[in-house]
Design a protein around this motif. Structure first.
Motif, short mmCIF file in Angstrom:
data_model
loop_
_atom_site.label_atom_id
_atom_site.label_comp_id
_atom_site.label_asym_id
_atom_site.label_seq_id
_atom_site.Cartn_x
_atom_site.Cartn_y
_atom_site.Cartn_z
N GLY A 257 39.26 -28.23 -62.86
CA GLY A 257 39.95 -26.90 -62.62
C GLY A 257 38.85 -25.73 -62.71
O GLY A 257 37.76 -26.13 -62.80
N ALA A 258 39.35 -24.64 -62.29
CA ALA A 258 38.70 -23.59 -62.17
C ALA A 258 39.28 -22.28 -63.10
O ALA A 258 40.46 -22.18 -63.06
CB ALA A 258 38.42 -22.98 -60.84
N VAL A 259 38.35 -21.53 -63.79
CA VAL A 259 38.78 -20.30 -64.42
C VAL A 259 38.33 -19.11 -63.38
O VAL A 259 36.95 -19.05 -63.24
CB VAL A 259 38.15 -20.33 -65.60
CG1 VAL A 259 38.44 -18.96 -66.34
CG2 VAL A 259 38.85 -21.42 -66.80
N ILE A 260 38.86 -18.29 -62.94
CA ILE A 260 38.66 -17.00 -62.07
C ILE A 260 38.71 -15.58 -63.08
O ILE A 260 39.42 -15.39 -63.95
CB ILE A 260 39.78 -16.83 -61.05
CG1 ILE A 260 40.08 -18.18 -60.31
CG2 ILE A 260 39.19 -15.89 -60.13
CD1 ILE A 260 38.93 -18.77 -59.60
N VAL A 261 37.25 -15.03 -63.02
CA VAL A 261 37.13 -13.99 -63.66
C VAL A 261 37.13 -12.73 -62.74
O VAL A 261 36.58 -12.72 -61.56
CB VAL A 261 35.60 -14.00 -64.36
CG1 VAL A 261 35.36 -12.78 -65.16
CG2 VAL A 261 35.71 -15.16 -65.23
N SER A 262 37.98 -11.81 -63.35
CA SER A 262 38.06 -10.46 -62.47
C SER A 262 38.22 -9.28 -63.31
O SER A 262 38.43 -9.44 -64.63
CB SER A 262 39.53 -10.62 -61.61
OG SER A 262 39.57 -9.55 -60.81
N GLU A 291 40.89 -11.45 -67.25
CA GLU A 291 40.69 -10.15 -67.23
C GLU A 291 39.32 -9.65 -67.80
O GLU A 291 39.57 -9.31 -69.10
CB GLU A 291 41.82 -9.10 -67.08
CG GLU A 291 41.66 -7.61 -66.81
CD GLU A 291 43.02 -6.81 -66.67
OE1 GLU A 291 43.60 -6.97 -65.84
OE2 GLU A 291 43.21 -6.22 -67.92
N ASN A 292 38.47 -9.32 -67.52
CA ASN A 292 37.09 -8.97 -68.22
C ASN A 292 37.03 -7.33 -67.96
O ASN A 292 37.61 -6.59 -67.04
CB ASN A 292 35.85 -9.52 -67.52
CG ASN A 292 34.85 -9.47 -68.57
OD1 ASN A 292 35.03 -9.59 -69.75
ND2 ASN A 292 33.79 -9.43 -67.90
N MET A 293 36.30 -6.74 -68.89
CA MET A 293 36.31 -5.31 -68.97
C MET A 293 37.59 -4.75 -68.92
O MET A 293 37.80 -3.88 -68.17
CB MET A 293 35.23 -4.86 -67.78
CG MET A 293 33.95 -5.50 -67.81
SD MET A 293 32.94 -4.90 -66.43
CE MET A 293 31.87 -6.17 -66.23
N SER A 294 38.40 -5.16 -69.62
CA SER A 294 40.03 -4.94 -69.55
C SER A 294 40.28 -3.50 -69.94
O SER A 294 40.93 -2.73 -69.46
CB SER A 294 40.70 -5.85 -70.12
OG SER A 294 42.14 -5.62 -70.17
N ARG A 314 46.37 -9.67 -64.74
CA ARG A 314 47.87 -10.21 -65.52
C ARG A 314 48.99 -10.39 -64.27
O ARG A 314 49.43 -11.23 -64.03
CB ARG A 314 48.38 -9.47 -66.63
CG ARG A 314 49.52 -10.36 -67.06
CD ARG A 314 50.00 -9.44 -68.31
NE ARG A 314 49.11 -9.22 -69.51
CZ ARG A 314 49.18 -9.90 -70.35
NH1 ARG A 314 50.08 -10.86 -70.48
NH2 ARG A 314 48.61 -9.89 -71.47
N LYS A 315 48.98 -9.12 -63.69
CA LYS A 315 49.90 -9.18 -62.65
C LYS A 315 49.69 -10.04 -61.42
O LYS A 315 50.39 -10.83 -60.70
CB LYS A 315 49.97 -7.70 -61.80
CG LYS A 315 50.73 -6.47 -62.79
CD LYS A 315 50.36 -5.38 -62.46
CE LYS A 315 51.17 -4.24 -63.61
NZ LYS A 315 50.92 -2.73 -63.00
N GLU A 316 48.39 -10.07 -61.05
CA GLU A 316 48.01 -11.05 -59.96
C GLU A 316 48.33 -12.61 -60.33
O GLU A 316 48.74 -13.21 -59.59
CB GLU A 316 46.30 -10.68 -59.73
CG GLU A 316 45.81 -11.30 -58.38
CD GLU A 316 46.57 -10.88 -57.11
OE1 GLU A 316 46.81 -11.43 -56.00
OE2 GLU A 316 47.08 -9.68 -57.22
N GLY A 326 43.88 -14.27 -70.82
CA GLY A 326 43.52 -13.05 -71.71
C GLY A 326 42.63 -11.88 -71.03
O GLY A 326 42.26 -11.88 -70.03
N GLU A 327 42.78 -11.02 -71.86
CA GLU A 327 41.95 -9.51 -71.76
C GLU A 327 40.66 -9.71 -72.57
O GLU A 327 40.82 -9.78 -73.77
CB GLU A 327 42.93 -8.59 -72.05
CG GLU A 327 44.24 -8.46 -71.19
CD GLU A 327 45.03 -7.67 -71.44
OE1 GLU A 327 44.81 -6.87 -72.73
OE2 GLU A 327 46.05 -7.09 -70.74
N VAL A 328 39.55 -9.46 -71.91
CA VAL A 328 38.32 -9.20 -72.74
C VAL A 328 37.89 -7.91 -72.49
O VAL A 328 37.57 -7.22 -71.51
CB VAL A 328 37.16 -10.04 -72.25
CG1 VAL A 328 35.98 -10.16 -72.99
CG2 VAL A 328 37.46 -11.74 -72.22
N PRO A 329 37.83 -6.89 -73.65
CA PRO A 329 37.56 -5.50 -73.58
C PRO A 329 36.17 -5.36 -73.22
O PRO A 329 35.18 -6.38 -73.40
CB PRO A 329 37.93 -5.18 -74.98
CG PRO A 329 38.30 -6.23 -75.73
CD PRO A 329 38.27 -7.45 -74.88
#
Length: 385
Positions: A257-262, A291-294, A314-316, A326-329
């Motif tokens: 599997g793949a985790v996509i970071v954006s 979602e990084n740098m959220s 999240r919407k995407e 999740g969201e990473v601040p």
């Protein structure tokens, strides 16, 4: 003693092709000869059907390079990643077929995916990827690996970002991997995670001016010629983008599997969509989007600022029908610890950021092991024109 490419080329003139008797140097099958200190790397272009017949040639080339004074390590690989251009008398070898999936009239290829050999001892291989650089993919991969380990899994991480290896700095690791036997290397270990990176084998400021076949050869060797041992998860920090190297990596690696970071803004999400589309074309499940740098919490006032927007990933994820992990601040402590080789999950495990990564790791493991309520939705493949 300085090794030169001319010396290596002369040594390879003694290696002959089995069918024609032509020297390997004159055959047009060789990639650029790369010399880094006492290490020499070369790839030989072949047709996929020639793999068995050309293995003795590969071994002979490696032996010939190893005999050149000053050479400490010779790495020779066979590749069908690009068409070869054999010289006269090479037996009329046809160019190898493209490894790119064929897309016609806006529809994905229906050709079956090639079978990929597993890595001994490794249960699951997952990719952490992004459609573009600068979104925190390597930091996410590092802390995801550590979070999986903190959650009880046996974990390794491979730095497949050949042009910009970041894991040595993120893990605070130095030194070169030792040879276990033959060509097999022992990974270094940081905070309980096994780590392998091309950054351990070249100087930090050395530019990696490599063509695609050389990049894939190096990644393949780090995957399959490393003593990973028994792992629940091998995390692969992918190169940014969706070019040939990334596509070939997705096809040639047994990815679970793949985790996509954006980041949240539209420009990053456009590239994240391309990343999702690439993995779907190669039939790799999408484990989710991070979602990084959220957002940013000002340390002096406690006010929240959505510097890059907020909620776009999240919407995407909802639109694409894949899990949102999740969201990473955006946080100064996270950046400072990453820069100093003290990743936050390992050195401040009770911090809010560490808890976010631990929750992302829990969802990823639940998807891989089928033990949780996290499901992977896989709608029809998206083709981006």
């Amino acid at each position: 003693m300085m090794v030169t490419r001319e010396e290596i080329a002369r040594a390879l003139e003694q290696v002959k092709l089995p069918a024609s008797g032509q020297s390997l140097t004159a055959s047009g099958r060789l990639s650029d000869i790369l010399v880094n200190g006492d290490k020499v790397m070369v790839t030989i272009a072949i047709d996929a059907t020639e793999a068995a017949a050309m293995e003795p040639v590969r071994a002979a080339a490696q032996s010939a390079i190893g005999g050149v004074p000053g050479v400490g390590q010779a790495l020779v690989s066979l590749t069908a990643d690009r068409p070869s251009t054999p010289g006269p008398g090479s037996g009329g070898m046809r160019p190898p077929p493209s490894t790119q999936p064929h897309v016609a009239a806006g529809r994905p290829s229906q050709a079956p995916s090639p079978k990929v050999a597993t890595i001994p001892g490794v249960r699951h291989v997952i990719a952490v990827a992004s459609g573009k650089g600068g979104v925190g993919k390597s930091t996410t991969a590092c802390n995801l690996a550590l979070a999986l380990a903190a959650n009880g899994q046996k974990v390794g991480i491979l730095d497949a970002d050949i042009y910009g290896p970041s894991l040595p700095k993120l893990f605070g690791l130095h030194g070169k991997p030792r040879v276990v036997s033959g060509r097999t290397l022992a990974p270094l270990e940081g905070y309980g995670v096994k780590v392998m990176s091309i950054g351990f084998m070249v100087e930090e400021e050395t530019p990696m001016i490599w063509r695609g076949p050389m990049v894939m050869s190096a990644i393949t060797q780090m995957l399959r010629e490393v003593a990973w041992g028994e792992l629940d998860v091998l995390v692969v920090d992918m190169p940014p983008g969706t070019g040939d190297a990334q596509l070939t990596m997705a096809q040639a690696t047994p990815l679970a599997g793949a985790v996509i970071v954006s980041t949240p803004q539209d420009l990053a999400l456009i590239d994240a969509r391309r990343g999702v589309a690439m993995f779907r074309k190669t039939e790799v499940p999408i484990l989710g989007i991070v979602e990084n740098m959220s957002y940013f919490i000002a340390p002096d006032t406690g006010n929240r600022y959505d510097i890059f927007g907020h909620g776009g990933a999240r919407k995407e994820a909802t639109r694409l029908g894949v899990p949102f992990l999740g969201e990473v601040p955006l946080d100064m402590a996270l950046r400072e610890r990453s820069d100093s080789g003290r990743p936050i999950v390992a050195t401040d495990p009770s911090s809010p950021h560490s808890l976010v990564y631990r929750d992302i790791a829990r969802q990823v493991w639940a998807s891989l092991s089928g033990t949780g309520d996290v499901t992977i939705k896989q709608p029809p493949a998206i083709v981006i024109e």
